[in-house]
Design a protein around this motif. Structure first.
Motif, PDB file in Angstrom:
ATOM      1  N   VAL A  60      16.376   2.078   8.054  1.00 55.67           N
ATOM      2  CA  VAL A  60      15.359   2.103   7.000  1.00 55.67           C
ATOM      3  C   VAL A  60      15.260   0.718   6.356  1.00 55.67           C
ATOM      4  CG1 VAL A  60      14.714   3.074   4.782  1.00 55.67           C
ATOM      5  CG2 VAL A  60      15.693   4.526   6.557  1.00 55.67           C
ATOM      6  N   VAL A  61      13.996   0.246   6.189  1.00 52.27           N
ATOM      7  CA  VAL A  61      13.762  -1.045   5.545  1.00 52.27           C
ATOM      8  C   VAL A  61      13.859  -0.853   4.042  1.00 52.27           C
ATOM      9  CG1 VAL A  61      12.145  -2.950   5.280  1.00 52.27           C
ATOM     10  CG2 VAL A  61      12.230  -1.662   7.428  1.00 52.27           C
ATOM     11  N   PRO A  62      14.569  -1.688   3.318  1.00 55.54           N
ATOM     12  CA  PRO A  62      14.685  -1.502   1.863  1.00 55.54           C
ATOM     13  C   PRO A  62      13.347  -1.644   1.158  1.00 55.54           C
ATOM     14  CG  PRO A  62      15.549  -3.636   2.543  1.00 55.54           C
ATOM     15  CD  PRO A  62      15.298  -2.870   3.795  1.00 55.54           C
ATOM     16  N   VAL A  63      13.131  -0.823   0.132  1.00 54.27           N
ATOM     17  CA  VAL A  63      11.879  -0.849  -0.626  1.00 54.27           C
ATOM     18  C   VAL A  63      11.910  -2.014  -1.613  1.00 54.27           C
ATOM     19  CG1 VAL A  63      10.413   0.424  -2.219  1.00 54.27           C
ATOM     20  CG2 VAL A  63      11.640   1.634  -0.401  1.00 54.27           C
ATOM     21  N   PRO A  64      10.854  -2.837  -1.668  1.00 57.73           N
ATOM     22  CA  PRO A  64      10.853  -3.965  -2.597  1.00 57.73           C
ATOM     23  C   PRO A  64      10.812  -3.497  -4.038  1.00 57.73           C
ATOM     24  CG  PRO A  64       8.699  -3.713  -1.560  1.00 57.73           C
ATOM     25  CD  PRO A  64       9.624  -2.771  -0.865  1.00 57.73           C
ATOM     26  N   GLU A  65      11.335  -4.343  -4.918  1.00 53.94           N
ATOM     27  CA  GLU A  65      11.404  -3.982  -6.332  1.00 53.94           C
ATOM     28  C   GLU A  65      10.045  -4.058  -7.012  1.00 53.94           C
ATOM     29  OE1 GLU A  65      14.286  -6.397  -8.195  1.00 53.94           O
ATOM     30  OE2 GLU A  65      15.986  -5.595  -7.054  1.00 53.94           O
ATOM     31  N   SER A  66       9.149  -4.956  -6.592  1.00 61.82           N
ATOM     32  CA  SER A  66       7.841  -5.092  -7.233  1.00 61.82           C
ATOM     33  C   SER A  66       6.973  -3.882  -6.914  1.00 61.82           C
ATOM     34  CB  SER A  66       7.153  -6.371  -6.754  1.00 61.82           C
ATOM     35  OG  SER A  66       7.002  -6.338  -5.348  1.00 61.82           O
ATOM     36  N   PRO A  67       6.046  -3.526  -7.809  1.00 60.85           N
ATOM     37  CA  PRO A  67       5.189  -2.361  -7.582  1.00 60.85           C
ATOM     38  C   PRO A  67       4.406  -2.502  -6.285  1.00 60.85           C
ATOM     39  CG  PRO A  67       4.991  -3.147  -9.831  1.00 60.85           C
ATOM     40  CD  PRO A  67       5.783  -4.177  -9.095  1.00 60.85           C
ATOM     41  N   THR A  68       4.307  -1.423  -5.563  1.00 62.02           N
ATOM     42  CA  THR A  68       3.583  -1.398  -4.291  1.00 62.02           C
ATOM     43  C   THR A  68       2.302  -0.597  -4.455  1.00 62.02           C
ATOM     44  OG1 THR A  68       4.653   0.636  -3.566  1.00 62.02           O
ATOM     45  CG2 THR A  68       5.807  -1.457  -3.107  1.00 62.02           C
ATOM     46  N   PRO A  69       1.378  -0.668  -3.477  1.00 64.22           N
ATOM     47  CA  PRO A  69       0.179   0.180  -3.558  1.00 64.22           C
ATOM     48  C   PRO A  69       0.509   1.660  -3.696  1.00 64.22           C
ATOM     49  CG  PRO A  69      -0.133  -1.514  -1.902  1.00 64.22           C
ATOM     50  CD  PRO A  69       1.289  -1.625  -2.355  1.00 64.22           C
ATOM     51  N   LEU A  70       1.595   2.088  -3.028  1.00 66.49           N
ATOM     52  CA  LEU A  70       1.991   3.494  -3.158  1.00 66.49           C
ATOM     53  C   LEU A  70       2.424   3.799  -4.586  1.00 66.49           C
ATOM     54  CD1 LEU A  70       2.577   6.243  -1.897  1.00 66.49           C
ATOM     55  CD2 LEU A  70       4.858   5.395  -1.291  1.00 66.49           C
ATOM     56  N   ASP A  71       3.212   2.909  -5.172  1.00 65.42           N
ATOM     57  CA  ASP A  71       3.616   3.097  -6.574  1.00 65.42           C
ATOM     58  C   ASP A  71       2.383   3.144  -7.477  1.00 65.42           C
ATOM     59  OD1 ASP A  71       6.301   2.996  -5.851  1.00 65.42           O
ATOM     60  OD2 ASP A  71       6.378   0.811  -6.066  1.00 65.42           O
ATOM     61  N   ALA A  72       1.462   2.221  -7.216  1.00 64.52           N
ATOM     62  CA  ALA A  72       0.247   2.159  -8.040  1.00 64.52           C
ATOM     63  C   ALA A  72      -0.545   3.452  -7.927  1.00 64.52           C
ATOM     64  CB  ALA A  72      -0.607   0.963  -7.621  1.00 64.52           C
ATOM     65  N   LEU A  73      -0.663   3.990  -6.709  1.00 64.76           N
ATOM     66  CA  LEU A  73      -1.415   5.229  -6.507  1.00 64.76           C
ATOM     67  C   LEU A  73      -0.767   6.372  -7.279  1.00 64.76           C
ATOM     68  CD1 LEU A  73      -3.845   6.240  -4.690  1.00 64.76           C
ATOM     69  CD2 LEU A  73      -2.084   7.210  -3.218  1.00 64.76           C
ATOM     70  N   VAL A  74       0.557   6.450  -7.201  1.00 61.78           N
ATOM     71  CA  VAL A  74       1.276   7.513  -7.910  1.00 61.78           C
ATOM     72  C   VAL A  74       1.070   7.389  -9.413  1.00 61.78           C
ATOM     73  CG1 VAL A  74       3.579   8.399  -8.469  1.00 61.78           C
ATOM     74  CG2 VAL A  74       2.996   7.817  -6.101  1.00 61.78           C
ATOM     75  N   THR A  75       1.144   6.158  -9.925  1.00 59.59           N
ATOM     76  CA  THR A  75       1.006   5.943 -11.367  1.00 59.59           C
ATOM     77  C   THR A  75      -0.423   6.169 -11.827  1.00 59.59           C
ATOM     78  OG1 THR A  75       2.804   4.324 -11.312  1.00 59.59           O
ATOM     79  CG2 THR A  75       1.333   4.268 -13.212  1.00 59.59           C
ATOM     80  N   LEU A  76      -1.378   5.619 -11.086  1.00 59.57           N
ATOM     81  CA  LEU A  76      -2.783   5.691 -11.504  1.00 59.57           C
ATOM     82  C   LEU A  76      -3.296   7.120 -11.581  1.00 59.57           C
ATOM     83  CD1 LEU A  76      -4.233   2.689  -9.451  1.00 59.57           C
ATOM     84  CD2 LEU A  76      -3.917   2.795 -11.928  1.00 59.57           C
ATOM     85  N   PHE A  77      -2.889   7.962 -10.615  1.00 66.94           N
ATOM     86  CA  PHE A  77      -3.417   9.320 -10.578  1.00 66.94           C
ATOM     87  C   PHE A  77      -2.408  10.358 -11.072  1.00 66.94           C
ATOM     88  CE2 PHE A  77      -5.944   7.103  -7.310  1.00 66.94           C
ATOM     89  CZ  PHE A  77      -7.205   7.307  -7.852  1.00 66.94           C
ATOM     90  N   GLY A  78      -1.252   9.901 -11.534  1.00 68.38           N
ATOM     91  CA  GLY A  78      -0.261  10.820 -12.079  1.00 68.38           C
ATOM     92  C   GLY A  78       0.243  11.827 -11.071  1.00 68.38           C
ATOM     93  N   LEU A  79       0.577  11.388  -9.863  1.00 67.22           N
ATOM     94  CA  LEU A  79       1.009  12.296  -8.807  1.00 67.22           C
ATOM     95  C   LEU A  79       2.463  12.715  -9.023  1.00 67.22           C
ATOM     96  CD1 LEU A  79      -0.455  10.512  -5.634  1.00 67.22           C
ATOM     97  CD2 LEU A  79      -1.547  12.202  -7.119  1.00 67.22           C
ATOM     98  N   THR A  80       2.724  13.963  -8.738  1.00 68.51           N
ATOM     99  CA  THR A  80       4.104  14.456  -8.745  1.00 68.51           C
ATOM    100  C   THR A  80       4.792  14.005  -7.454  1.00 68.51           C
ATOM    101  OG1 THR A  80       3.536  16.517  -7.614  1.00 68.51           O
ATOM    102  CG2 THR A  80       3.355  16.487 -10.033  1.00 68.51           C
ATOM    103  N   PRO A  81       6.139  14.098  -7.394  1.00 68.38           N
ATOM    104  CA  PRO A  81       6.826  13.739  -6.139  1.00 68.38           C
ATOM    105  C   PRO A  81       6.298  14.514  -4.938  1.00 68.38           C
ATOM    106  CG  PRO A  81       8.418  13.872  -7.916  1.00 68.38           C
ATOM    107  CD  PRO A  81       7.107  14.367  -8.476  1.00 68.38           C
ATOM    108  N   PHE A  82       6.011  15.808  -5.115  1.00 69.79           N
ATOM    109  CA  PHE A  82       5.465  16.598  -4.012  1.00 69.79           C
ATOM    110  C   PHE A  82       4.096  16.074  -3.592  1.00 69.79           C
ATOM    111  CE2 PHE A  82       2.773  20.289  -2.790  1.00 69.79           C
ATOM    112  CZ  PHE A  82       3.337  20.523  -1.543  1.00 69.79           C
ATOM    113  N   GLU A  83       3.217  15.783  -4.564  1.00 66.36           N
ATOM    114  CA  GLU A  83       1.881  15.268  -4.236  1.00 66.36           C
ATOM    115  C   GLU A  83       1.969  13.901  -3.563  1.00 66.36           C
ATOM    116  OE1 GLU A  83      -0.592  17.439  -7.876  1.00 66.36           O
ATOM    117  OE2 GLU A  83       0.446  15.527  -8.209  1.00 66.36           O
ATOM    118  N   ARG A  84       2.917  13.089  -4.005  1.00 66.97           N
ATOM    119  CA  ARG A  84       3.125  11.803  -3.340  1.00 66.97           C
ATOM    120  C   ARG A  84       3.489  12.005  -1.874  1.00 66.97           C
ATOM    121  NH1 ARG A  84       8.463   9.701  -5.094  1.00 66.97           N
ATOM    122  NH2 ARG A  84       8.989  11.370  -3.628  1.00 66.97           N
ATOM    123  N   ASP A  85       4.371  12.982  -1.608  1.00 70.92           N
ATOM    124  CA  ASP A  85       4.798  13.218  -0.234  1.00 70.92           C
ATOM    125  C   ASP A  85       3.670  13.794   0.615  1.00 70.92           C
ATOM    126  OD1 ASP A  85       7.220  12.208  -0.879  1.00 70.92           O
ATOM    127  OD2 ASP A  85       8.317  14.111  -0.863  1.00 70.92           O
TER     128      ASP A  85
END
Length: 666
Positions: A60-85
């Protein structure tokens, strides 16, 4: 099926979080498939499988510390962990070639080789049924789409293409919005008053600048559409937003289509991020209702652009008007625009400012036009080029409101008494010397109101009123626009003022010479109010005089019946010039000037022609008609041709030639 390490796709260092997330979710799917094959259903067995499958080994490649597009999507739309998956599972279906086989294995059905809500609920962590509802983020914002919405749990789930590209770091405006929306950028700099207005708009979108229940909707009014858009773009930039614009006419009237557009844009506003500018013009009832409904659900920053504030019962946020630039701001604007084009003297700049009242973008356009013409002009006069560029910009929007006359006549073409000519020259001086008197000598600050130059030209038809206006326009280097007041006046209450406002607002930018013809259609002895019609007529006259007094250019009224005008109205006009019917010696002089030197004539006697008791306009008509008659015969222009032309002109005037008028002609 290959091993986990062999099948997972690597998207590059910038997509490490997406890579890791897809691998983790596919491992959950594999674990669910394994449980299904082995028939092991106890909680302990499930926990064992999850503990071994949830985290891949050292690949597994380590996840970078800076916000990623995936992080942004989760934050912007308020996704739960299940919805993110769920998002990651649908992304895997697009990006990992083994996903289809894994989904089929987990579902136990080779025909269901795709992600479904059923699979997600069974295989992913922390599942919850509410994620499937239309109001939850996944479906509300169309992050994922159901192939068949009538089969909620078993229909194929697809990741929206726009969201997929966002996750891969390739943001763009959703193609479904192309043609409706256009990008609007903020200018490099704005005058201080514009800058302050933009700041107020920006505050209207922030929690500090609006009340707790105020919508994320602000309004900008006045000015022209481009100026309103530049203010909105500047305000959006200060909030870290882009700006897209659309016309209110493009808002669907169908409720379903309108809701789809609203959701699509709101998702875009969150992803980009951006604000929306809605340009509201004259809308019919259905379109106005549709626009109101579209705006009422604004959950993202929206700015409404309109000439006048919208009349609506809905709550609105901050409302800002495009400011009117003062002379110093205009001076700085022209100076900055020409800084990289050419040097203009301060006096030349002040002359431009005194004549033209342009918004910033028009001044920039005028400077660009001068820059384009400079290489083509030999020994170009920069001030003259700037003046001509200003006139070109000022003409925009005027041609449809009046008849533009290119001034050609000079003082030598006028045949008037010296006292009338002196008044005309005085009017020219009032217009030409405005920068000196109003600004340098300070009269504008002292008087403040009524600084417009207004005049009334009174006289019969053809006595030279329009010609005099043309001479003055040529002397001042301005366009002459003739506005027929009989076409402006409306029987409907308020329409006359609306029509006049359009004329003055368009002319105000360039200070053109406005000639309001047929003032008798509006003026009259109506200061004594006898009924409602008189009251509204007085309001129309007062509005016209108010706009004339505030007008930056020269505004002239013409009338054939000065005696019918009320003296209360006449007192508000700065100059009154009478154009009397020309005497016989003046008519002779008009005849001499109207016949071109190169015209072939024979025995034409201006003194005999002057016996015709007609004004200058009719003299020009007779001379021209006679010339055509002579040209048709292939002969020189003679008195007999003038006689035939005079008869035609008199028929038009419903008069008869007398023997005394034509004695000795032929």
């Amino acid at each position: 099926m290959g091993t986990y390490e062999e099948s997972a796709t690597d998207f590059g260092a910038e997509d490490m979080a997406l890579t890791a997330g897809i691998r983790r979710v596919l491992a959950r799917v594999d674990a669910h498939a394994a449980r299904a094959r082995e028939g092991r259903t106890t909680e302990q067995q499930v926990a064992e499988q999850q503990s071994t499958a949830s985290t891949p080994p050292t690949t597994v490649v380590p996840v970078p510390e800076s916000p990623t597009p995936l992080d942004a999507l989760v934050t912007l739309f308020g996704l739960t962990p299940f919805e993110r998956d769920v998002v990651l599972l649908t992304a895997a279906d697009e990006l990992d070639r083994t996903t289809a086989a894994r989904c089929a294995a987990a579902a136990g059905d080779p025909h269901r080789a795709y992600p479904t809500f059923s699979l997600a609920l069974a295989a992913l962590d922390a599942p919850h049924w509410s994620a499937l509802t239309p109001v939850a983020p996944l479906r509300r914002w169309r992050v994922v789409e159901l192939e068949d919405e009538t089969r909620l749990t078993v229909s194929r789930l697809r990741l929206d293409e726009r969201v997929l590209h966002f996750l891969l770091g390739s943001p763009y405006l959703d193609a479904r919005l192309h043609g409706r929306l256009r990008r609007t950028t903020a200018p490099d700099g704005l005058p201080s008053s514009y800058d302050l207005a933009a700041s107020r708009l920006a505050e209207g979108w922030t929690d500090e600048g609006r009340g707790p229940d105020a919508p994320l909707l602000v309004e900008v009014t006045g000015g022209d559409p481009r100026s309103r858009a530049e203010l909105a773009a500047t305000a959006a930039a200060r909030c870290g937003l882009g700006l897209y614009a659309m016309s209110a006419e493009d808002v669907p009237t169908d409720p379903v289509e309108r809701d789809r557009l609203a959701r699509l844009w709101q998702r875009e506003a969150i992803l980009l991020p951006a604000a929306l500018l809605v340009e509201a013009g004259d809308l019919d009832r259905d379109q106005r209702v549709a626009t109101e409904a579209f705006l009422s659900g604004a959950a993202v920053p929206v700015v409404v652009s309109s000439e006048d504030p919208l009349r609506t019962g809905r709550p609105h946020g901050t409302r800002v008007s495009v400011p009117r630039l003062n002379d110093e701001e205009q001076l700085a604007l022209w100076d900055d625009a020409f800084k990289n084009v050419a040097d203009l003297e301060d006096s030349e700049l002040r002359t431009l400012v005194a004549q033209f009242q342009f918004p910033p973008h028009v001044v920039r356009t005028a400077a660009a036009a001068v820059a384009r013409h400079l290489p083509q002009e030999n020994e170009a006069d920069i001030a003259d080029l700037a003046w001509r560029a200003g006139l070109d910009e000022a003409r925009i929007g005027m041609d449809e409101l009046g008849r533009r006359i290119e001034p050609q006549a000079g003082w030598g073409d006028l045949v008037l008494h010296e006292r009338q000519t002196a008044v005309l020259r005085e009017i020219v001086a009032h217009v030409r010397q405005r920068p000196t008197v109003h600004q340098e000598w300070g009269f504008a600050a002292t008087l403040r109101r009524g600084l417009g130059v207004t005049a009334l030209f009174a006289g019969g038809s053809g006595t030279g009123k329009t010609l005099a206006a043309e001479v003055m326009a040529k002397e001042l280097g301005l366009d002459l626009f003739v506005v027929d007041l009989s076409q402006v006046v409306s029987k409907y209450i308020g329409e006359t003022e609306k029509n006049l406002r359009q004329v003055f607002d368009a002319a105000e930018r360039g200070g053109a010479l406005l000639l309001f013809d047929e003032a008798d259609a509006l003026f009259g002895k109506r200061s004594e109010v006898k009924d409602s019609h008189d009251r509204y007529a007085n309001l129309e006259v007062s509005y016209l005089l108010m706009r004339m007094e505030a007008y930056r250019g020269l505004a002239i009224l013409t009338t054939n019946m000065k005696q019918a005008l009320d003296t209360a109205f006449l007192r508000r006009i700065r100059f009154v010039v009478d154009f009397p019917f020309p005497a016989e010696h003046e008519r002779a002089e008009i005849w001499r000037r109207v016949l071109p030197p190169q015209a072939p004539v024979k025995d034409i006697d201006p003194d005999l022609l002057a016996r015709l008791t007609v004004a200058g306009g009719s003299i020009r008509n007779i001379a021209l008609s006679g010339a055509f008659l002579a040209a048709e015969e292939g002969d020189r222009l003679q008195m007999r041709h003038m006689l035939a032309a005079a008869r035609t002109e008199y028929l038009k005037l419903e008069r008869s030639l007398t023997p005394a008028e034509v004695r000795g002609w032929v």
